[in-house]
Design an enzyme around this catalytic site. Structure first.
Site: not given
Length: 847
Positions: A522, A720, A724
Site C-alpha cells: 500500500d 496500513d 486494507d
C-alpha cells in the site's frame, strides 16, 4: 458444618491446605493472606499456589473443611468451582466475538512432546461446550474457547487433570515461579544422576579393564552390589520424569517418546538386578546411570532453550509496573500516593520518575524526557517526549521526571492490546509441525515392534546378546528430535523477530513468506509516513525563503489541520539555530473552512491556503505558478504573492532500500493505492517500482489480489489502515504497520511494531533461515535414526553408547534451533537487478 477459620487451623505441623501431618524437614509453603503457610507435599503447594495466584485467596477464609490432598488427587469440585464465578472469569477469560463464548489462556504443566498435546486435545474434544482448543508444546499454553451456556472452566480443568496434567489460568508471575521450581527440580535430578553415574563408573572401569583371572569373583560380586545400591537413587528419583510420562501415555493408550526410554531404563535395570542376585549374566548399571544422566542433560538443555526462546514475551508480560505514583490534587496539590496500577482510571495524574515504567497509556502534562520504547517497538534509540505527547504503557522513562495524565487504563493500554495479539499467536500448527508430530507417534509404535523382533532374532542367533541389543535399540531411537525440530526453530525465530520489532501472529508466516512470488505494498502510511511534509518551496515575491516559512508558521500556529502541522514542522526545521528565528505572532486570526487562514502579522494582513483564497487578497495569480502533482498551499499578503508550498506524504527513509532488496531476491513488487494515479505513479517512479495502480477501492484491491492467487502466485501484502483489512486477510501472508489501525493489525499475520519497512526484509531473512534450520533438523533426526537403529540392532552399539547418541540427537536439534535467536538485521545491496515483467491481471473498475 461451620466455616474453617484461620484460628481453627491446627498448627504448623499440619498442612494448611489438606490438614495432613507434615513430615520432618519438609520445606513446602505458600504465602496466603500475607502469612507463610506450611504444606505437606508439592501437590498441595501447587494447588494452593494456583488458588492464590488466581486471586482466589478468599477460598481459605470461607471453606468449611480441609481440601483433599493435592498430591494424591485432583482439585476437589468446591475449589474448581471458584473458577466459575463471575469475578474469576473476569480475571482470566475474555469475551470472544460470539457473545455466548469465552476465550482463555491456560498454563499446562508437564508438557513434553506431541504425545502430551495429543492426549490433552483428545480429552478436551470430549468436553461438551468447547468450541476450539490449541496447545503449544513449546510454551505449554493452552488457548481454549467454550460456550458459557454449556461448559464451565472447572470442567475444562478437571478434564486436563484426568489425563495426568495440571492446568491453571495463565499468569505471568505464577508461570515464572512454576518454571523456576521446575528448573530447580530438574537440576536436582540431574545432579543425583551425575553423582550416581560417576560413582558407578568407579566400580565398572576395573571390571572392564581386568583380564581373565585378574579379578577375584568375590570382589567382582561386591562391585556389582555396590553399583546396584548407587544406581537405585538415579532410577527411583532422577528417572521419575520418564516413568511418569510413560505411565501417563500408556494409561491414555498413547505411545509417547517417554515409553521407549522408560522401557529401556527399566529393562536394563531389572536385567542387571537379576544378574546381580543370581550372579549370572552381565550388568548394565553404568549404562543405566549414564543414560539417565545424558537424557536429563538433554532435557535440561531443552528446558533452558525454551525459556530463552520465550524470553522476549516474558519481558513484555512483566513490563507494566505493579504500582504507580498518583498526584491527588493536581495542579494545586502535588501530594503523591502509591496505588496499585490496576486501580488507575482514565484521567488520573501520575508522576513517573527516571527509570520507572509507564503504568498505562498517558499524555504528558509537564516535563521533557527521553522515553525507551524498545520493549514495545524494538526501537533501541530513546524518543523525546514533551507536553502534549502521548506515551504508551510499558515504555520506560529514561532521563527526567514527567507528569502525565492517564488516557487508557492498564487493561486497555497499548501493551495490553499487544499482549492480546501475542496470546492469539501460535494457535495454529504449521504444516511441517503437524507432519512431524504424526511421524513421531507412528515412529514409537514401529520402534517397539522392531525391538521385539530384534530380541526374538537374537534369541535365535545368540541368546546372550538378545537382551542388551534390544535395550540398545529402545534407547538409541530419538522420536523427540522429530517433535522438537519445528517448534524449537519457530520459537527461537519468532522471539528474535519480536526483539527486532516484528510480531508474528500466525504460525504459517515464516513457512509461507520465503516462498512468496509477489510483494504488494500500500502507499499511504506504508511506503510513506502517512503525514504530509513540505517537499518544495517556491518563492514568488521579495521575501526570502526563511521569512516565508516564519509567516506561514505564524498563520497556522493555532490550526490542527495536518497541512498546518507540515508547514510548522518545516519552519521549525529550517529556522532552528538561526539568529532572528524567533517565531512571529499573528493576531485577528480568521479561519475560513476549506479555504485557508487570514491574520495580521506586524501590522500587515496575510493569507495562507488555496490559490483562489489568496488571490482575493494578493491579486491575480502569477503566471509562473503552474499545476503540480502535489498538494499546493499558497502564501500572500497585501503587498502581493509570497510563496507556494508543495506538500506531499513523505516517503519512508528505508522504503527504497527495501524495494531494491526484494527485487534483488527476484520478487515482483507491486504498488496498490487509493490515491490519484498521478501521485501513485510519481511515488512508484521514485522508488523504482515498475507496476503501480492508483485510485483502487478496497474491493478492487481484494479482487486484484485474488486474481494473482488464481494465477498460482503466492502474495505477501504490506498495508496500513482500515481499508486494507480485507486484502490483508486475503493475502497468503500479510504485514500491518504498527502505527496503523487496530482493525488492520488484527487481520494481518504479522505486525511491524516500530513502523519501519526494513522489518519486512528482516522477516524474509528470518523465514529463509528458519526453514533451512527446520529442514536441517528434520534431515538430521531422520538420518540419525536411519543409521543408529540398524547399528544398534546388529550389535554395533551397546546401551551406554546408545544413550549418548540419543542425547546428542536431541541436543543438536535444540542447539541448531537456538542459532535463529541471533538473526542479524537485513543488509541491503546497493543496486538492484531488473525483474522480468509478470503477466498481471488488470484493475477492474466498478461500473
Amino acid at each position: 458444618m461451620g466455616t474453617l477459620s484461620n484460628s481453627e487451623y491446627k498448627d504448623d505441623s499440619s498442612c494448611f491446605h489438606c490438614g495432613l501431618p507434615i513430615a520432618h524437614g519438609a520445606t513446602w509453603s505458600v504465602r496466603i493472606a500475607d502469612v507463610e503457610r506450611a504444606m505437606c507435599c508439592p501437590g498441595c503447594e501447587a494447588v494452593a499456589t494456583t488458588i492464590v495466584g488466581s486471586g482466589l485467596s478468599d477460598y481459605y477464609l470461607n471453606r468449611d473443611g480441609y481440601s483433599a490432598n493435592g498430591g494424591t488427587t485432583s482439585l476437589v469440585p468446591d475449589e474448581l468451582r471458584l473458577y466459575d464465578t463471575p469475578e474469576a472469569l473476569q480475571q482470566f477469560a475474555s469475551q470472544s466475538d460470539d457473545p455466548d463464548c469465552r476465550d482463555a489462556v491456560l498454563c499446562v504443566e508437564g508438557i513434553r512432546c506431541a504425545a502430551c498435546v495429543w492426549m490433552i486435545e483428545r480429552r478436551l474434544s470430549t468436553v461438551a461446550g468447547i468450541v476450539s482448543y490449541n496447545l503449544n508444546v513449546a510454551t505449554g499454553k493452552l488457548h481454549v474457547r467454550w460456550k458459557e451456556s454449556v461448559a464451565k472452566p472447572s470442567a475444562i480443568l478437571i478434564a486436563i487433570r484426568e489425563v495426568g496434567y495440571v492446568a491453571y489460568p495463565f499468569d505471568a508471575a505464577v508461570h515464572g515461579q512454576q518454571l523456576q521450581r521446575e528448573g530447580k527440580t530438574l537440576f536436582r535430578q540431574l545432579f543425583v544422576a551425575g553423582l550416581s553415574m560417576m560413582q558407578v563408573m568407579m566400580y565398572a572401569v576395573p571390571v572392564y579393564l581386568a583380564t581373565d583371572g585378574t579379578l577375584e569373583a568375590d570382589m567382582e560380586a561386591l562391585m556389582r552390589w555396590a553399583s546396584l545400591l548407587l544406581t537405585i537413587p538415579a532410577v527411583v528419583y532422577s528417572a521419575q520424569p520418564f516413568f511418569r510420562g510413560a505411565w501417563r501415555n500408556l494409561k491414555n493408550r498413547m505411545l509417547g517418546m517417554d515409553v521407549p526410554v522408560a522401557l529401556g531404563i527399566g529393562a536394563a535395570f531389572l536385567g542387571s538386578v537379576v544378574a546381580t542376585v543370581t550372579d549370572k549374566g552381565d550388568v548394565y548399571f553404568d549404562s543405566v546411570t549414564m543414560f539417565i544422566f545424558l537424557l536429563l542433560c538433554s532435557r535440561y538443555l531443552e528446558f533452558i532453550a525454551r525459556r530463552k526462546a520465550s524470553s522476549a514475551l516474558d519481558t513484555l508480560q512483566n513490563a507494566l509496573p505493579a504500582s504507580a505514583s498518583r498526584i491527588t490534587g493536581y495542579p494545586q496539590d502535588r501530594q503523591e500516593e502509591v496505588i496499585p496500577a490496576a486501580r488507575l482510571v482514565e484521567g488520573d495524574v501520575l508522576i513517573v520518575k527516571p527509570g520507572e515504567a509507564i503504568p498505562a497509556d498517558c499524555v504528558v502534562l509537564e516535563g521533557h524526557s527521553e522515553i525507551d520504547l524498545s520493549l514495545l517497538s524494538g526501537e533501541s534509540k530513546p524518543q523525546s517526549r514533551g507536553p502534549g505527547d502521548e506515551i504508551e504503557g510499558g515504555a520506560v522513562n529514561a532521563t527526567q521526571p514527567v507528569v502525565v495524565r492517564v488516557t487508557r487504563v492498564a487493561v486497555d493500554s497499548t501493551l495490553s492490546r499487544l499482549l492480546k495479539l501475542i496470546e492469539s499467536a501460535g494457535q495454529a500448527k504449521p504444516t511441517l509441525a503437524v507432519w512431524a508430530d504424526k511421524v513421531a507417534t507412528w515412529f514409537v509404535a514401529a520402534l517397539l515392534l522392531f525391538s521385539i523382533a530384534v530380541f526374538c532374532a537374537w534369541q535365535w542367533i545368540n541368546p546372550t546378546h538378545a537382551w542388551p541389543i534390544a535395550i540398545a535399540v529402545l534407547v538409541v531411537s530419538c522420536p523427540c528430535a522429530l517433535s522438537l525440530a519445528t517448534p524449537s526453530a519457530l520459537a527461537a525465530a519468532t522471539d528474535r523477530l519480536l526483539r527486532q520489532g516484528v510480531l508474528v501472529l500466525q504460525s504459517h508466516v515464516l513457512e509461507t513468506l520465503h516462498r512468496t512470488t509477489h510483494i504488494v505494498f500500500d502507499k499511504t502510511g506504508t511506503l510513506t509516513t502517512g503525514k504530509p511534509s513540505v517537499r518544495d518551496l517556491r518563492v514568488l515575491g521579495a521575501s526570502g525563503r526563511i521569512e516565508c516559512l516564519r509567516i506561514a508558521a505564524a498563520l497556522e500556529a493555532g490550526s490542527a489541520h495536518p497541512l498546518a502541522h507540515a508547514l510548522i514542522e518545516a519552519a521549525n526545521r529550517e529556522t532552528r539555530g538561526l539568529v532572528g528565528s524567533v517565531g512571529l505572532v499573528a493576531s485577528n486570526v480568521d479561519s475560513v473552512a476549506g479555504k485557508g487562514i487570514e491574520a495580521v502579522i506586524g501590522g500587515h494582513r496575510y493569507r495562507v491556503g488555496s490559490a483562489s483564497f489568496v488571490e482575493e487578497l494578493s491579486g491575480q495569480v502569477p503566471a509562473a505558478v503552474q499545476a503540480s502533482q502535489f498538494t499546493a498551499v499558497y502564501l500572500g499578503g497585501e503587498q502581493g504573492w509570497l510563496a507556494r508550498f508543495e506538500l506531499a506524504d513523505r516517503i519512508r527513509d528505508d522504503a527504497a532500500d527495501v524495494i531494491r532488496h526484494f527485487q534483488a531476491l527476484g520478487k515482483q513488487v507491486i504498488l496498490l493505492s487509493g490515491d490519484e494515479q498521478e501521485v501513485t505513479s510519481a511515488v512508484a517512479r521514485e522508488l523504482g517500482i515498475a507496476v503501480a495502480y492508483g485510485q483502487c477501492l478496497p474491493a478492487e484491491k481484494l479482487a486484484f489480489m485474488q486474481r494473482l492467487q488464481e494465477q498460482g502466485h503466492l502474495v505477501a501484502m504490506v498495508g496500513d489502515g482500515i481499508n486494507d483489512a480485507a486484502v490483508l486477510r486475503a493475502a497468503d501472508v500479510s504485514f500491518a504497520m504498527g502505527t496503523g489501525a487496530a482493525l488492520a493489525q488484527t487481520h494481518a499475520d504479522a505486525v511491524l511494531l516500530h513502523g519501519r519497512l526494513d522489518a519486512v526484509a528482516d522477516a524474509m531473512r528470518a523465514a529463509t533461515q528458519t526453514m533451512a534450520v527446520i529442514r536441517q533438523n528434520l534431515a538430521w533426526a531422520s538420518l540419525y535414526n536411519l543409521v543408529a537403529i540398524p547399528a544398534a540392532a546388529v550389535g554395533l552399539l551397546n546401551p551406554w553408547l546408545s544413550g549418548i547418541g540419543m542425547s546428542l540427537s536431541s541436543a543438536v536439534v535444540v542447539i541448531n534451533a537456538l542459532r535463529l535467536r541471533r538473526i542479524p538485521k537485513a543488509r541491503f545491496k546497493a543496486g538492484h537487478r531488473p525483474v522480468q515483467e509478470a503477466v498481471l491481471p488488470p484493475i477492474v473498475r466498478n461500473a
